[in-house]
Design an enzyme around this catalytic site. Structure first.
Site, mmCIF file in Angstrom:
data_model
loop_
_atom_site.group_PDB
_atom_site.id
_atom_site.type_symbol
_atom_site.label_atom_id
_atom_site.label_comp_id
_atom_site.label_asym_id
_atom_site.label_seq_id
_atom_site.Cartn_x
_atom_site.Cartn_y
_atom_site.Cartn_z
ATOM 1 N N SER A 1 0.812 -1.211 0.000
ATOM 2 C CA SER A 1 0.000 0.000 0.000
ATOM 3 C C SER A 1 0.849 1.267 0.000
ATOM 4 O O SER A 1 1.529 1.559 -0.972
ATOM 5 C CB SER A 1 -0.960 -0.044 1.203
ATOM 6 O OG SER A 1 -1.927 0.962 1.125
ATOM 7 N N ASP B 1 9.951 5.684 -10.042
ATOM 8 C CA ASP B 1 9.508 6.282 -11.310
ATOM 9 C C ASP B 1 10.129 7.646 -11.559
ATOM 10 O O ASP B 1 10.363 8.031 -12.708
ATOM 11 C CB ASP B 1 7.981 6.426 -11.314
ATOM 12 C CG ASP B 1 7.281 5.108 -11.617
ATOM 13 O OD1 ASP B 1 7.973 4.093 -11.833
ATOM 14 O OD2 ASP B 1 6.032 5.094 -11.628
ATOM 15 N N LYS C 1 -0.613 -4.283 -3.053
ATOM 16 C CA LYS C 1 -1.898 -3.828 -2.525
ATOM 17 C C LYS C 1 -2.132 -2.418 -3.052
ATOM 18 O O LYS C 1 -1.661 -1.431 -2.485
ATOM 19 C CB LYS C 1 -1.894 -3.866 -0.999
ATOM 20 C CG LYS C 1 -3.270 -3.782 -0.355
ATOM 21 C CD LYS C 1 -3.709 -2.361 -0.115
ATOM 22 C CE LYS C 1 -5.028 -2.297 0.623
ATOM 23 N NZ LYS C 1 -5.517 -0.920 0.827
#
Length: 545
Positions: free
Chosen positions: A289, A300, A314
Protein backbone atom coordinates in the site's frame (compact mmCIF):
# COMPACT_ATOMS: atom_id res chain seq x y z
CA UNK A 1 -43.97 29.19 -34.82
CA UNK A 2 -40.33 28.34 -35.30
CA UNK A 3 -39.74 28.87 -31.60
CA UNK A 4 -42.61 26.56 -30.76
CA UNK A 5 -41.28 23.94 -33.16
CA UNK A 6 -37.84 24.11 -31.59
CA UNK A 7 -39.41 23.68 -28.22
CA UNK A 8 -41.22 20.61 -29.41
CA UNK A 9 -38.00 19.17 -30.84
CA UNK A 10 -35.60 20.01 -28.02
CA UNK A 11 -37.77 19.27 -25.00
CA UNK A 12 -38.58 15.66 -25.94
CA UNK A 13 -34.84 14.99 -26.46
CA UNK A 14 -33.97 16.46 -23.07
CA UNK A 15 -36.89 14.67 -21.50
CA UNK A 16 -35.73 11.40 -23.03
CA UNK A 17 -32.27 11.88 -21.51
CA UNK A 18 -33.74 12.63 -18.10
CA UNK A 19 -36.08 9.67 -18.42
CA UNK A 20 -33.17 7.36 -19.31
CA UNK A 21 -31.03 8.50 -16.39
CA UNK A 22 -34.00 8.45 -14.04
CA UNK A 23 -35.03 5.01 -15.18
CA UNK A 24 -31.50 3.66 -14.75
CA UNK A 25 -31.30 5.18 -11.27
CA UNK A 26 -34.73 3.83 -10.35
CA UNK A 27 -33.77 0.35 -11.55
CA UNK A 28 -30.66 0.34 -9.36
CA UNK A 29 -32.52 1.81 -6.42
CA UNK A 30 -35.37 -0.67 -6.78
CA UNK A 31 -32.98 -3.65 -6.87
CA UNK A 32 -31.17 -2.44 -3.74
CA UNK A 33 -34.45 -1.71 -1.93
CA UNK A 34 -35.82 -5.10 -2.96
CA UNK A 35 -32.81 -7.01 -1.62
CA UNK A 36 -32.81 -5.02 1.64
CA UNK A 37 -36.47 -5.85 2.15
CA UNK A 38 -35.84 -9.55 1.53
CA UNK A 39 -32.87 -9.59 3.90
CA UNK A 40 -34.84 -7.72 6.61
CA UNK A 41 -37.69 -10.21 6.36
CA UNK A 42 -35.35 -13.20 6.60
CA UNK A 43 -33.43 -11.71 9.52
CA UNK A 44 -36.60 -10.83 11.45
CA UNK A 45 -38.33 -14.14 10.72
CA UNK A 46 -35.37 -16.28 11.78
CA UNK A 47 -34.79 -14.33 14.99
CA UNK A 48 -38.45 -14.53 15.95
CA UNK A 49 -38.97 -18.22 15.12
CA UNK A 50 -35.64 -20.01 15.64
CA UNK A 51 -35.83 -22.88 18.15
CA UNK A 52 -33.07 -21.48 20.41
CA UNK A 53 -32.26 -18.00 21.64
CA UNK A 54 -30.37 -16.02 18.97
CA UNK A 55 -27.92 -13.14 19.26
CA UNK A 56 -29.12 -10.59 16.67
CA UNK A 57 -25.99 -8.43 17.03
CA UNK A 58 -23.60 -11.30 16.35
CA UNK A 59 -25.73 -12.59 13.49
CA UNK A 60 -25.84 -9.21 11.77
CA UNK A 61 -22.13 -8.60 12.36
CA UNK A 62 -21.25 -11.91 10.73
CA UNK A 63 -23.74 -11.45 7.89
CA UNK A 64 -22.33 -8.07 6.90
CA UNK A 65 -18.69 -9.12 7.20
CA UNK A 66 -19.27 -12.32 5.20
CA UNK A 67 -21.05 -10.37 2.47
CA UNK A 68 -18.21 -7.86 2.14
CA UNK A 69 -15.53 -10.57 2.21
CA UNK A 70 -16.75 -11.71 -1.20
CA UNK A 71 -15.67 -8.37 -2.70
CA UNK A 72 -12.06 -8.01 -1.54
CA UNK A 73 -10.13 -8.35 1.75
CA UNK A 74 -10.09 -4.59 2.32
CA UNK A 75 -13.77 -3.65 2.12
CA UNK A 76 -14.73 -4.16 5.76
CA UNK A 77 -17.46 -3.43 8.27
CA UNK A 78 -16.47 -2.20 11.72
CA UNK A 79 -18.78 -2.54 14.70
CA UNK A 80 -18.42 -0.14 17.63
CA UNK A 81 -15.46 -2.03 19.12
CA UNK A 82 -13.76 -2.40 15.74
CA UNK A 83 -13.98 1.36 15.16
CA UNK A 84 -11.94 2.01 18.30
CA UNK A 85 -9.19 -0.32 17.06
CA UNK A 86 -9.21 1.23 13.60
CA UNK A 87 -8.70 4.70 15.07
CA UNK A 88 -5.83 3.39 17.19
CA UNK A 89 -4.07 2.14 14.04
CA UNK A 90 -4.56 5.47 12.29
CA UNK A 91 -3.33 7.68 15.13
CA UNK A 92 -0.62 5.45 16.55
CA UNK A 93 -1.80 6.28 20.09
CA UNK A 94 -3.91 4.38 22.59
CA UNK A 95 -4.21 3.61 26.29
CA UNK A 96 -3.18 0.05 26.99
CA UNK A 97 -0.47 -2.36 28.12
CA UNK A 98 2.17 -1.69 25.44
CA UNK A 99 2.66 -5.19 24.09
CA UNK A 100 1.89 -7.36 21.09
CA UNK A 101 -0.40 -10.20 22.15
CA UNK A 102 -1.97 -13.09 20.27
CA UNK A 103 -4.78 -15.49 20.96
CA UNK A 104 -4.26 -18.91 19.48
CA UNK A 105 -6.03 -22.17 20.33
CA UNK A 106 -7.57 -20.57 23.42
CA UNK A 107 -4.25 -19.25 24.75
CA UNK A 108 -3.44 -15.55 25.21
CA UNK A 109 0.29 -15.12 24.64
CA UNK A 110 2.56 -12.10 25.11
CA UNK A 111 4.43 -11.90 21.79
CA UNK A 112 6.51 -8.79 22.38
CA UNK A 113 6.47 -6.33 25.28
CA UNK A 114 7.52 -2.78 24.37
CA UNK A 115 10.37 -1.44 26.47
CA UNK A 116 9.31 0.71 29.46
CA UNK A 117 5.58 0.33 28.81
CA UNK A 118 3.06 -1.26 31.25
CA UNK A 119 3.56 -4.93 30.30
CA UNK A 120 7.35 -4.54 30.51
CA UNK A 121 7.17 -2.63 33.80
CA UNK A 122 4.96 -5.38 35.23
CA UNK A 123 7.64 -7.93 34.39
CA UNK A 124 5.81 -9.73 31.58
CA UNK A 125 8.01 -11.42 28.97
CA UNK A 126 7.52 -12.81 25.48
CA UNK A 127 6.08 -16.30 25.79
CA UNK A 128 4.09 -15.64 28.95
CA UNK A 129 0.55 -17.01 28.79
CA UNK A 130 -2.04 -14.77 30.44
CA UNK A 131 -4.62 -17.04 32.04
CA UNK A 132 -6.67 -14.51 34.03
CA UNK A 133 -7.43 -10.80 33.72
CA UNK A 134 -9.01 -9.40 36.86
CA UNK A 135 -11.60 -12.01 37.82
CA UNK A 136 -12.11 -13.29 34.26
CA UNK A 137 -10.56 -16.59 33.19
CA UNK A 138 -9.32 -16.35 29.60
CA UNK A 139 -10.53 -19.82 28.70
CA UNK A 140 -14.12 -18.78 29.51
CA UNK A 141 -14.02 -15.46 27.65
CA UNK A 142 -14.99 -15.81 23.99
CA UNK A 143 -15.28 -12.11 23.01
CA UNK A 144 -12.54 -9.66 21.99
CA UNK A 145 -9.98 -10.13 24.74
CA UNK A 146 -8.21 -6.84 24.03
CA UNK A 147 -11.18 -4.97 25.55
CA UNK A 148 -10.19 -6.36 28.96
CA UNK A 149 -6.77 -4.74 28.64
CA UNK A 150 -7.97 -1.23 27.86
CA UNK A 151 -9.22 1.55 30.09
CA UNK A 152 -8.51 5.00 31.47
CA UNK A 153 -4.95 6.07 32.19
CA UNK A 154 -3.59 4.66 35.50
CA UNK A 155 -6.24 1.93 35.61
CA UNK A 156 -4.83 -1.05 37.52
CA UNK A 157 -5.47 -4.55 36.20
CA UNK A 158 -4.59 -7.74 38.07
CA UNK A 159 -3.00 -10.38 35.85
CA UNK A 160 -2.40 -14.08 36.42
CA UNK A 161 -0.02 -15.71 33.97
CA UNK A 162 1.88 -18.91 33.30
CA UNK A 163 5.62 -18.96 32.63
CA UNK A 164 7.57 -22.16 32.02
CA UNK A 165 4.80 -24.15 33.70
CA UNK A 166 4.65 -21.97 36.84
CA UNK A 167 1.78 -19.64 37.79
CA UNK A 168 2.54 -16.05 38.82
CA UNK A 169 0.65 -12.80 39.33
CA UNK A 170 1.38 -9.16 38.59
CA UNK A 171 -0.41 -5.84 38.20
CA UNK A 172 -0.63 -3.73 35.05
CA UNK A 173 -1.01 0.03 35.27
CA UNK A 174 -2.41 1.35 31.98
CA UNK A 175 -0.82 4.35 30.34
CA UNK A 176 -0.81 6.11 26.99
CA UNK A 177 1.07 4.07 24.41
CA UNK A 178 2.52 5.62 21.28
CA UNK A 179 3.24 3.23 18.44
CA UNK A 180 6.10 4.96 16.70
CA UNK A 181 6.12 5.10 12.92
CA UNK A 182 9.92 5.36 13.05
CA UNK A 183 10.98 3.05 15.90
CA UNK A 184 14.68 3.42 15.06
CA UNK A 185 17.19 5.40 13.05
CA UNK A 186 20.96 5.36 13.14
CA UNK A 187 24.11 5.23 11.05
CA UNK A 188 25.48 2.25 9.16
CA UNK A 189 28.80 4.04 8.78
CA UNK A 190 30.09 7.61 9.10
CA UNK A 191 28.29 8.79 5.96
CA UNK A 192 25.28 6.46 5.65
CA UNK A 193 22.07 6.99 7.60
CA UNK A 194 19.44 4.32 8.18
CA UNK A 195 15.73 4.96 8.89
CA UNK A 196 13.17 2.26 9.75
CA UNK A 197 9.57 3.14 8.86
CA UNK A 198 7.11 0.50 10.11
CA UNK A 199 3.73 2.15 9.42
CA UNK A 200 2.10 5.18 7.86
CA UNK A 201 0.18 6.71 10.76
CA UNK A 202 -0.46 10.42 11.24
CA UNK A 203 3.05 11.04 12.53
CA UNK A 204 4.91 9.08 9.85
CA UNK A 205 6.18 11.94 7.68
CA UNK A 206 6.97 14.09 10.73
CA UNK A 207 8.99 11.27 12.27
CA UNK A 208 10.84 10.48 9.03
CA UNK A 209 11.64 14.16 8.53
CA UNK A 210 13.00 14.46 12.08
CA UNK A 211 15.13 11.33 11.60
CA UNK A 212 16.43 12.57 8.23
CA UNK A 213 17.37 15.98 9.57
CA UNK A 214 19.02 14.46 12.64
CA UNK A 215 21.09 12.06 10.53
CA UNK A 216 22.15 14.85 8.15
CA UNK A 217 23.16 16.99 11.10
CA UNK A 218 25.22 14.03 12.35
CA UNK A 219 27.09 13.81 9.03
CA UNK A 220 24.97 11.42 6.96
CA UNK A 221 25.37 12.02 3.22
CA UNK A 222 23.41 8.96 2.05
CA UNK A 223 20.18 7.42 3.31
CA UNK A 224 18.65 3.92 3.51
CA UNK A 225 14.88 3.95 4.07
CA UNK A 226 13.72 0.53 5.27
CA UNK A 227 10.11 -0.28 4.32
CA UNK A 228 10.38 -4.05 4.74
CA UNK A 229 7.33 -5.49 6.44
CA UNK A 230 5.54 -2.12 6.36
CA UNK A 231 1.83 -2.81 5.58
CA UNK A 232 1.04 0.82 4.70
CA UNK A 233 -1.49 3.25 6.12
CA UNK A 234 -2.42 6.83 5.34
CA UNK A 235 -2.08 7.97 1.71
CA UNK A 236 -1.22 11.60 2.44
CA UNK A 237 1.64 10.49 4.70
CA UNK A 238 3.14 8.53 1.79
CA UNK A 239 2.94 11.67 -0.37
CA UNK A 240 4.52 13.78 2.38
CA UNK A 241 7.40 11.32 2.84
CA UNK A 242 8.14 11.44 -0.90
CA UNK A 243 8.01 15.23 -0.60
CA UNK A 244 11.08 15.10 1.65
CA UNK A 245 13.11 14.07 -1.40
CA UNK A 246 11.30 15.59 -4.42
CA UNK A 247 10.17 19.12 -5.33
CA UNK A 248 6.88 20.79 -4.56
CA UNK A 249 3.98 20.15 -7.01
CA UNK A 250 5.28 16.73 -8.08
CA UNK A 251 2.60 14.09 -8.78
CA UNK A 252 3.28 11.11 -6.52
CA UNK A 253 0.25 8.92 -7.08
CA UNK A 254 -3.06 9.00 -8.90
CA UNK A 255 -6.26 7.15 -8.08
CA UNK A 256 -8.71 5.91 -10.71
CA UNK A 257 -12.29 4.78 -10.20
CA UNK A 258 -15.58 4.33 -12.02
CA UNK A 259 -16.79 7.26 -9.89
CA UNK A 260 -15.42 10.57 -11.14
CA UNK A 261 -15.09 12.16 -7.70
CA UNK A 262 -12.65 9.43 -6.66
CA UNK A 263 -10.27 10.16 -9.56
CA UNK A 264 -7.49 12.24 -8.05
CA UNK A 265 -3.85 13.18 -8.52
CA UNK A 266 -1.91 13.64 -5.29
CA UNK A 267 0.94 16.15 -5.44
CA UNK A 268 3.65 17.23 -3.06
CA UNK A 269 2.74 20.48 -1.30
CA UNK A 270 5.83 21.80 0.49
CA UNK A 271 9.52 22.43 -0.05
CA UNK A 272 11.72 19.30 0.22
CA UNK A 273 14.43 18.61 2.78
CA UNK A 274 17.02 17.31 0.30
CA UNK A 275 16.74 16.85 -3.48
CA UNK A 276 20.22 15.42 -3.97
CA UNK A 277 21.03 13.01 -1.15
CA UNK A 278 21.49 9.46 -2.55
CA UNK A 279 18.64 7.24 -1.41
CA UNK A 280 18.05 3.48 -1.30
CA UNK A 281 14.67 2.00 -0.36
CA UNK A 282 14.42 -1.54 1.01
CA UNK A 283 11.22 -3.50 0.27
CA UNK A 284 10.02 -7.07 0.54
CA UNK A 285 6.88 -9.12 -0.05
CA UNK A 286 5.25 -7.61 3.04
CA UNK A 287 5.77 -3.98 1.96
CA UNK A 288 2.29 -2.88 0.90
CA UNK A 289 0.00 0.00 0.00
CA UNK A 290 1.56 3.30 1.15
CA UNK A 291 4.98 1.59 1.19
CA UNK A 292 4.51 0.76 -2.47
CA UNK A 293 3.47 4.33 -3.26
CA UNK A 294 6.71 5.65 -1.76
CA UNK A 295 8.93 3.01 -3.40
CA UNK A 296 7.10 3.19 -6.76
CA UNK A 297 6.96 6.98 -6.97
CA UNK A 298 10.62 7.52 -6.05
CA UNK A 299 11.59 4.75 -8.49
CA UNK A 300 9.51 6.28 -11.31
CA UNK A 301 10.97 9.72 -10.62
CA UNK A 302 14.48 8.22 -10.65
CA UNK A 303 15.00 9.59 -7.17
CA UNK A 304 15.86 6.32 -5.38
CA UNK A 305 17.24 2.85 -6.01
CA UNK A 306 14.84 0.15 -4.80
CA UNK A 307 16.40 -3.02 -3.39
CA UNK A 308 14.84 -6.26 -2.14
CA UNK A 309 12.02 -8.37 -3.56
CA UNK A 310 8.76 -7.52 -5.32
CA UNK A 311 6.41 -5.79 -2.91
CA UNK A 312 3.00 -7.14 -1.89
CA UNK A 313 0.83 -5.50 -4.57
CA UNK A 314 -1.90 -3.83 -2.52
CA UNK A 315 -3.08 -1.03 -4.81
CA UNK A 316 -6.71 -0.69 -3.78
CA UNK A 317 -7.78 2.55 -2.11
CA UNK A 318 -10.22 2.48 0.81
CA UNK A 319 -12.26 5.22 2.40
CA UNK A 320 -13.86 4.88 5.85
CA UNK A 321 -17.50 6.02 5.97
CA UNK A 322 -19.24 6.60 9.29
CA UNK A 323 -22.55 4.80 9.82
CA UNK A 324 -25.21 4.80 12.53
CA UNK A 325 -24.59 3.77 16.16
CA UNK A 326 -20.85 4.41 15.99
CA UNK A 327 -20.23 1.81 13.29
CA UNK A 328 -18.25 2.27 10.12
CA UNK A 329 -17.64 0.71 6.72
CA UNK A 330 -14.35 0.90 4.87
CA UNK A 331 -15.03 0.73 1.13
CA UNK A 332 -12.62 0.15 -1.76
CA UNK A 333 -13.22 3.17 -3.99
CA UNK A 334 -10.31 3.23 -6.48
CA UNK A 335 -6.88 1.92 -7.51
CA UNK A 336 -3.41 3.40 -7.05
CA UNK A 337 -1.16 4.28 -10.00
CA UNK A 338 2.46 5.39 -9.80
CA UNK A 339 3.73 8.45 -11.72
CA UNK A 340 4.69 6.33 -14.74
CA UNK A 341 1.15 4.89 -14.89
CA UNK A 342 1.76 1.50 -13.27
CA UNK A 343 -1.09 -0.05 -11.30
CA UNK A 344 0.16 -1.31 -7.95
CA UNK A 345 -2.63 -3.87 -7.44
CA UNK A 346 -1.54 -7.48 -7.97
CA UNK A 347 -4.74 -9.50 -7.57
CA UNK A 348 -7.95 -9.03 -9.55
CA UNK A 349 -10.80 -9.73 -7.13
CA UNK A 350 -13.29 -9.45 -9.97
CA UNK A 351 -11.71 -12.52 -11.58
CA UNK A 352 -11.46 -15.64 -9.41
CA UNK A 353 -10.49 -19.25 -10.01
CA UNK A 354 -12.61 -22.31 -9.22
CA UNK A 355 -11.56 -22.25 -5.55
CA UNK A 356 -12.57 -18.61 -5.20
CA UNK A 357 -9.06 -17.16 -5.14
CA UNK A 358 -8.44 -13.89 -6.96
CA UNK A 359 -6.33 -14.19 -10.09
CA UNK A 360 -2.86 -12.67 -10.40
CA UNK A 361 -1.56 -11.18 -13.65
CA UNK A 362 0.74 -13.59 -15.46
CA UNK A 363 4.28 -12.27 -15.90
CA UNK A 364 4.01 -12.62 -19.70
CA UNK A 365 1.18 -10.08 -19.61
CA UNK A 366 3.07 -7.39 -17.67
CA UNK A 367 3.09 -3.98 -19.36
CA UNK A 368 6.20 -1.82 -19.77
CA UNK A 369 6.36 1.79 -18.58
CA UNK A 370 9.06 4.44 -18.54
CA UNK A 371 10.55 6.33 -15.61
CA UNK A 372 11.23 10.04 -15.94
CA UNK A 373 14.72 9.39 -17.34
CA UNK A 374 13.53 6.61 -19.63
CA UNK A 375 14.25 3.47 -17.64
CA UNK A 376 11.88 0.56 -18.28
CA UNK A 377 9.72 -0.60 -15.39
CA UNK A 378 6.79 -3.01 -15.35
CA UNK A 379 3.39 -3.33 -13.76
CA UNK A 380 1.89 -6.67 -12.76
CA UNK A 381 1.29 -5.71 -9.18
CA UNK A 382 3.64 -4.47 -6.52
CA UNK A 383 6.95 -2.73 -7.09
CA UNK A 384 9.73 -4.77 -8.66
CA UNK A 385 13.11 -3.71 -7.21
CA UNK A 386 16.01 -2.35 -9.25
CA UNK A 387 18.22 -4.89 -7.48
CA UNK A 388 16.53 -8.16 -6.53
CA UNK A 389 17.81 -9.90 -3.39
CA UNK A 390 16.87 -13.52 -2.79
CA UNK A 391 17.49 -13.18 0.95
CA UNK A 392 14.39 -10.99 1.30
CA UNK A 393 12.31 -14.08 0.46
CA UNK A 394 11.92 -16.79 3.07
CA UNK A 395 11.77 -20.39 1.93
CA UNK A 396 8.50 -22.24 2.76
CA UNK A 397 10.07 -24.23 5.61
CA UNK A 398 11.23 -21.06 7.38
CA UNK A 399 7.81 -19.49 6.92
CA UNK A 400 6.14 -22.58 8.33
CA UNK A 401 8.43 -22.55 11.38
CA UNK A 402 7.45 -18.94 12.00
CA UNK A 403 3.73 -19.43 11.48
CA UNK A 404 3.39 -22.43 13.79
CA UNK A 405 5.41 -20.66 16.53
CA UNK A 406 8.21 -23.25 16.53
CA UNK A 407 10.89 -20.53 16.42
CA UNK A 408 9.00 -18.38 18.95
CA UNK A 409 8.61 -21.22 21.45
CA UNK A 410 12.20 -22.40 21.04
CA UNK A 411 13.40 -18.83 21.66
CA UNK A 412 11.33 -18.75 24.86
CA UNK A 413 12.89 -22.00 26.00
CA UNK A 414 16.40 -20.78 25.08
CA UNK A 415 15.87 -17.47 26.90
CA UNK A 416 15.14 -19.15 30.23
CA UNK A 417 18.01 -21.60 29.81
CA UNK A 418 20.39 -18.67 29.18
CA UNK A 419 19.05 -15.82 31.34
CA UNK A 420 22.29 -13.85 31.68
CA UNK A 421 23.13 -13.25 28.02
CA UNK A 422 22.20 -9.57 28.33
CA UNK A 423 23.63 -7.28 25.64
CA UNK A 424 25.62 -10.06 23.98
CA UNK A 425 24.55 -11.27 20.54
CA UNK A 426 23.39 -14.91 20.75
CA UNK A 427 25.69 -17.30 18.90
CA UNK A 428 23.84 -20.46 17.93
CA UNK A 429 26.08 -23.51 17.66
CA UNK A 430 25.52 -26.78 15.82
CA UNK A 431 24.57 -28.23 19.19
CA UNK A 432 21.90 -25.55 19.58
CA UNK A 433 20.49 -26.39 16.17
CA UNK A 434 20.42 -30.08 17.03
CA UNK A 435 18.56 -29.13 20.20
CA UNK A 436 16.09 -27.15 18.07
CA UNK A 437 15.38 -30.18 15.86
CA UNK A 438 14.87 -32.33 18.94
CA UNK A 439 12.59 -29.63 20.33
CA UNK A 440 10.47 -29.83 17.17
CA UNK A 441 10.05 -33.59 17.50
CA UNK A 442 9.39 -33.51 21.25
CA UNK A 443 6.72 -30.83 20.88
CA UNK A 444 5.30 -32.64 17.82
CA UNK A 445 5.16 -29.47 15.77
CA UNK A 446 3.27 -29.72 12.51
CA UNK A 447 4.86 -27.52 9.87
CA UNK A 448 1.56 -27.30 8.00
CA UNK A 449 3.22 -26.80 4.64
CA UNK A 450 0.90 -26.64 1.65
CA UNK A 451 1.82 -30.23 0.82
CA UNK A 452 0.89 -31.39 4.32
CA UNK A 453 -2.38 -29.46 4.28
CA UNK A 454 -3.35 -30.94 0.92
CA UNK A 455 -2.57 -34.46 2.10
CA UNK A 456 -4.57 -33.99 5.31
CA UNK A 457 -7.56 -32.68 3.39
CA UNK A 458 -7.41 -35.64 1.01
CA UNK A 459 -7.39 -38.11 3.91
CA UNK A 460 -10.23 -36.28 5.68
CA UNK A 461 -12.26 -36.55 2.49
CA UNK A 462 -11.42 -40.25 2.30
CA UNK A 463 -12.72 -40.67 5.86
CA UNK A 464 -16.00 -38.98 4.93
CA UNK A 465 -16.36 -41.28 1.93
CA UNK A 466 -15.48 -44.36 3.96
CA UNK A 467 -12.40 -45.36 2.00
CA UNK A 468 -9.77 -44.28 4.54
CA UNK A 469 -8.99 -47.80 5.77
CA UNK A 470 -8.09 -48.98 2.27
CA UNK A 471 -5.58 -46.16 1.76
CA UNK A 472 -4.37 -45.70 5.34
CA UNK A 473 -1.07 -47.53 4.79
CA UNK A 474 -0.29 -45.49 1.69
CA UNK A 475 -1.31 -42.29 3.49
CA UNK A 476 1.02 -43.01 6.41
CA UNK A 477 3.83 -43.85 4.02
CA UNK A 478 3.36 -40.61 2.09
CA UNK A 479 3.08 -38.57 5.32
CA UNK A 480 6.36 -40.12 6.52
CA UNK A 481 8.03 -39.29 3.20
CA UNK A 482 6.89 -35.67 3.50
CA UNK A 483 8.23 -35.55 7.08
CA UNK A 484 11.62 -36.83 5.92
CA UNK A 485 11.77 -34.30 3.11
CA UNK A 486 10.98 -31.54 5.59
CA UNK A 487 13.80 -32.74 7.84
CA UNK A 488 16.13 -32.49 4.86
CA UNK A 489 14.95 -28.93 4.14
CA UNK A 490 15.40 -27.92 7.80
CA UNK A 491 19.02 -29.03 7.52
CA UNK A 492 19.47 -27.42 4.09
CA UNK A 493 18.21 -24.02 5.23
CA UNK A 494 20.00 -24.09 8.57
CA UNK A 495 21.67 -20.69 8.13
CA UNK A 496 18.43 -18.89 7.29
CA UNK A 497 16.58 -20.54 10.18
CA UNK A 498 19.43 -19.72 12.57
CA UNK A 499 19.27 -16.07 11.51
CA UNK A 500 15.54 -15.99 12.28
CA UNK A 501 16.26 -17.54 15.68
CA UNK A 502 18.89 -14.91 16.45
CA UNK A 503 16.44 -12.15 15.52
CA UNK A 504 13.85 -13.61 17.88
CA UNK A 505 16.37 -13.97 20.69
CA UNK A 506 17.68 -10.42 20.38
CA UNK A 507 14.10 -9.20 20.79
CA UNK A 508 13.97 -11.13 24.09
CA UNK A 509 17.21 -9.77 25.51
CA UNK A 510 17.48 -6.29 23.97
CA UNK A 511 13.99 -5.36 22.76
CA UNK A 512 13.32 -4.10 19.24
CA UNK A 513 15.87 -1.29 19.44
CA UNK A 514 18.56 -3.87 20.04
CA UNK A 515 17.42 -5.80 16.98
CA UNK A 516 17.73 -2.72 14.75
CA UNK A 517 21.19 -1.97 16.13
CA UNK A 518 22.17 -5.53 15.31
CA UNK A 519 20.80 -5.13 11.78
CA UNK A 520 23.05 -2.11 11.20
CA UNK A 521 26.11 -4.34 11.37
CA UNK A 522 24.85 -7.74 10.28
CA UNK A 523 21.81 -7.59 7.98
CA UNK A 524 22.79 -8.60 4.45
CA UNK A 525 20.17 -6.41 2.74
CA UNK A 526 21.38 -3.33 4.62
CA UNK A 527 24.97 -4.22 3.76
CA UNK A 528 24.12 -4.42 0.05
CA UNK A 529 22.17 -1.15 0.19
CA UNK A 530 25.15 0.49 1.86
CA UNK A 531 27.51 -0.97 -0.74
CA UNK A 532 25.48 0.56 -3.57
CA UNK A 533 25.41 3.94 -1.87
CA UNK A 534 29.16 3.78 -1.31
CA UNK A 535 29.69 3.16 -5.02
CA UNK A 536 28.44 6.34 -6.77
CA UNK A 537 29.19 4.94 -10.23
CA UNK A 538 27.05 1.84 -9.62
CA UNK A 539 24.29 3.90 -7.99
CA UNK A 540 24.14 6.41 -10.84
CA UNK A 541 24.33 3.68 -13.46
CA UNK A 542 21.13 2.13 -12.11
CA UNK A 543 19.26 5.44 -12.19
CA UNK A 544 20.56 6.44 -15.62
CA UNK A 545 20.44 3.12 -17.47
Amino acid sequence: MQINIRKRIVLPVVAAGVFFISTSFKDDFFEIAKQIEIFTEVFKTVNMNYVDQTNPGQMMDKAIKTMLADLDPYTNYFNEQDVVKFKINATGEYTGIGAVISRKEGQLIIREPYKDYPADKAGLKAGDEIIQIGTINIVDFKDDISQLLKGAKNTKIAIKYKRQGKIATTQLVLEEVEVKAVPFFGKVDDKTGYIVLTQFNRKASTDVKAALESLKKDGAEKIILDLRGNPGGLLHEAVNICNLFVPKNEIIVTTKSKIEQHNNAYKTTFEPVDLEIPLVILVDGKSASASEIVAGALQDLDRAVVIGSRSFGKGLVQRPIDLVYGTQVKVTISRYYTPSGRCIQALDYGQKDESGKALRTDAKNYNAFKTRKGRTVYDGGGISPDIALEETKLNPISEALQQNDALFNFATDYFYRNPSLGEKIPVLTDADYTAFKQFLKKAAFSLDTETQKTLKKAFELAQKEGIDESIKAEYNQLALAIQKSEDVLINKHQNEIKNLMVDELILRYQYREGLYKYYLKSNSEIKKASAILNNPAAYNKILLQ
